[in-house]
Write an enzyme that holds these catalytic residues in place. Structure first.
Site, PDB file in Angstrom:
ATOM      1  N   HIS A 137      -4.460   3.276  -5.500  1.00  0.00           N
ATOM      2  CA  HIS A 137      -5.036   3.279  -3.905  1.00  0.00           C
ATOM      3  C   HIS A 137      -5.675   4.904  -3.848  1.00  0.00           C
ATOM      4  O   HIS A 137      -5.241   5.665  -3.725  1.00  0.00           O
ATOM      5  CB  HIS A 137      -3.587   3.129  -3.366  1.00  0.00           C
ATOM      6  CG  HIS A 137      -3.297   3.229  -2.199  1.00  0.00           C
ATOM      7  ND1 HIS A 137      -4.526   1.958  -1.687  1.00  0.00           N
ATOM      8  CD2 HIS A 137      -3.150   3.606  -1.200  1.00  0.00           C
ATOM      9  CE1 HIS A 137      -4.141   2.168  -0.281  1.00  0.00           C
ATOM     10  NE2 HIS A 137      -3.841   2.809   0.249  1.00  0.00           N
TER      11      HIS A 137
ATOM     12  N   HIS B 214       2.633  -1.630   4.123  1.00  0.00           N
ATOM     13  CA  HIS B 214       3.534  -0.541   3.998  1.00  0.00           C
ATOM     14  C   HIS B 214       4.585  -0.573   3.792  1.00  0.00           C
ATOM     15  O   HIS B 214       4.811   1.215   4.756  1.00  0.00           O
ATOM     16  CB  HIS B 214       2.424   0.306   4.858  1.00  0.00           C
ATOM     17  CG  HIS B 214       0.997   0.436   4.804  1.00  0.00           C
ATOM     18  ND1 HIS B 214       0.242  -0.659   5.332  1.00  0.00           N
ATOM     19  CD2 HIS B 214       0.109   0.936   4.441  1.00  0.00           C
ATOM     20  CE1 HIS B 214      -1.376  -0.679   5.725  1.00  0.00           C
ATOM     21  NE2 HIS B 214      -1.452   0.475   4.767  1.00  0.00           N
TER      22      HIS B 214
ATOM     23  N   HIS C 182      -8.056   4.716   0.386  1.00  0.00           N
ATOM     24  CA  HIS C 182      -6.685   4.649   1.406  1.00  0.00           C
ATOM     25  C   HIS C 182      -8.083   4.491   2.529  1.00  0.00           C
ATOM     26  O   HIS C 182      -8.607   5.295   2.260  1.00  0.00           O
ATOM     27  CB  HIS C 182      -6.100   5.482   1.159  1.00  0.00           C
ATOM     28  CG  HIS C 182      -5.451   6.156   1.968  1.00  0.00           C
ATOM     29  ND1 HIS C 182      -4.237   5.724   2.575  1.00  0.00           N
ATOM     30  CD2 HIS C 182      -5.648   7.501   3.209  1.00  0.00           C
ATOM     31  CE1 HIS C 182      -3.535   5.902   3.715  1.00  0.00           C
ATOM     32  NE2 HIS C 182      -4.606   7.109   3.296  1.00  0.00           N
TER      33      HIS C 182
ATOM     34  N   ASP D 159       0.862  -1.194   0.047  1.00  0.00           N
ATOM     35  CA  ASP D 159       0.416   0.056   0.293  1.00  0.00           C
ATOM     36  C   ASP D 159       0.834   1.114   0.287  1.00  0.00           C
ATOM     37  O   ASP D 159       2.232   1.806   0.265  1.00  0.00           O
ATOM     38  CB  ASP D 159      -0.496  -0.309   1.378  1.00  0.00           C
ATOM     39  CG  ASP D 159      -1.921  -0.399   0.937  1.00  0.00           C
ATOM     40  OD1 ASP D 159      -3.134  -1.515  -0.130  1.00  0.00           O
ATOM     41  OD2 ASP D 159      -2.859  -0.123   1.766  1.00  0.00           O
ATOM     42  N   ASP D 160      -0.130   1.835  -0.491  1.00  0.00           N
ATOM     43  CA  ASP D 160       0.577   4.144  -0.048  1.00  0.00           C
ATOM     44  C   ASP D 160       1.929   4.133  -0.686  1.00  0.00           C
ATOM     45  O   ASP D 160       2.343   5.616  -0.961  1.00  0.00           O
ATOM     46  CB  ASP D 160       1.218   4.559   1.038  1.00  0.00           C
ATOM     47  CG  ASP D 160       0.021   4.369   2.213  1.00  0.00           C
ATOM     48  OD1 ASP D 160      -1.436   4.104   1.776  1.00  0.00           O
ATOM     49  OD2 ASP D 160       0.259   3.902   3.548  1.00  0.00           O
TER      50      ASP D 160
END
Length: 264
Positions: free
Chosen positions: A60, A215, A127, A20-21
């Site tokens: 995302h 993450h 998100h 993610d991110d």
């Protein structure tokens, strides 16, 4: 026939390992390259979105911006998606209280279209689970179908912090969606010192389709500007550990690209 049966993976332990991110910081992007794990999703409003290169990237979708820095702004002009300084709201509560569904739809379309100019997206996720307000979930699923992208859909809403008034309608959407549902795993809330043990314990999971989100970020001064940098570095070091790699090798790895090819 469910997805695993269609893919010839019935009765197997199957894992989508998801970063993610991406696009938020150089440290996040650098960890993606260093780990060599293909699947992740990019925050298109992030400053470093254009620096992400990979084979299984999704969007995302961003509707909140919770850190003191870096803050992110909408790509569109929707007033219900901005705080007093022009950034996305700092919390889900602020977003859900104010956001108008038609402005959310325009913003998510803009992010998907911008992503398509940077890479070939395979999937969607949101998100902080920002689309869990039921009318926004309907927008999310509709756009996934329209753009032929696979949306992240959890098998269960338990533990996702969904407000109780949202649950009946969200459960209906989960029941009716034609998209595959995954067993959602996210160690983000665990203390960093427990992260390695969490990954090692994956060895005990039964057969099924699992989606594990991490993450990971490199240990750099830039990455440590984020207040949650210890959890990001803990993910990176755990996923670099040879014993964790041994545990992950016991699963059949699956990408969203393969899922997309099976569905569309």
């Amino acid at each position: 026939m469910d997805l695993l049966e269609r893919l010839g993976l019935g009765g197997r332990r199957v894992l989508i390992l998801h970063h993610d991110d991406l696009g938020l910081t150089h440290a996040q992007n650098g960890a993606y390259q260093a780990l060599g794990l293909p699947t992740g999703s990019v925050m298109v409003p992030g400053a470093w979105a254009s620096g992400v290169k990979g084979e299984d990237l999704g969007v995302h979708l961003v509707l909140t911006s919770e850190w003191p820095a870096p803050r992110m702004r909408p790509l569109t002009e929707g007033e219900s998606l901005r705080d007093e300084a022009g950034y996305f709201p700092e919390s889900l509560e602020a977003l859900w209280r104010k956001a108008r569904a038609e402005e959310v739809e325009r913003e998510l379309k803009a992010q998907i279209q911008a992503a398509a100019k940077l890479f070939s997206p395979t999937h969607l996720d949101a998100h902080q689970g920002a689309v869990l307000r039921p009318d926004l979930a309907e927008v999310y699923l509709r756009l996934a179908e329209a753009y032929r992208l696979v949306p992240l859909v959890p098998e269960s809403l338990e533990g996702l912090g969904v407000p109780p008034p949202f649950l009946p309608e969200l459960e209906r959407l989960l029941y009716e969606t034609p998209f595959p549902q995954v067993r959602f795993l996210d160690p983000y809330g665990l203390p960093p010192e427990e992260r390695l043990g969490f990954y090692l314990d994956l060895a005990h999971l039964p057969p099924g389709l699992y989606y594990l989100v991490h993450h990971s970020a490199l240990p750099t001064p830039e990455g440590r500007a984020l207040p949650d940098w210890p959890t990001r570095e803990a993910d990176y070091f755990a996923l670099s550990h040879p014993e964790v790699r041994r545990v992950l090798a016991e699963f059949h790895p699956l990408t969203w690209r393969a899922v997309r090819e099976a569905l569309f």
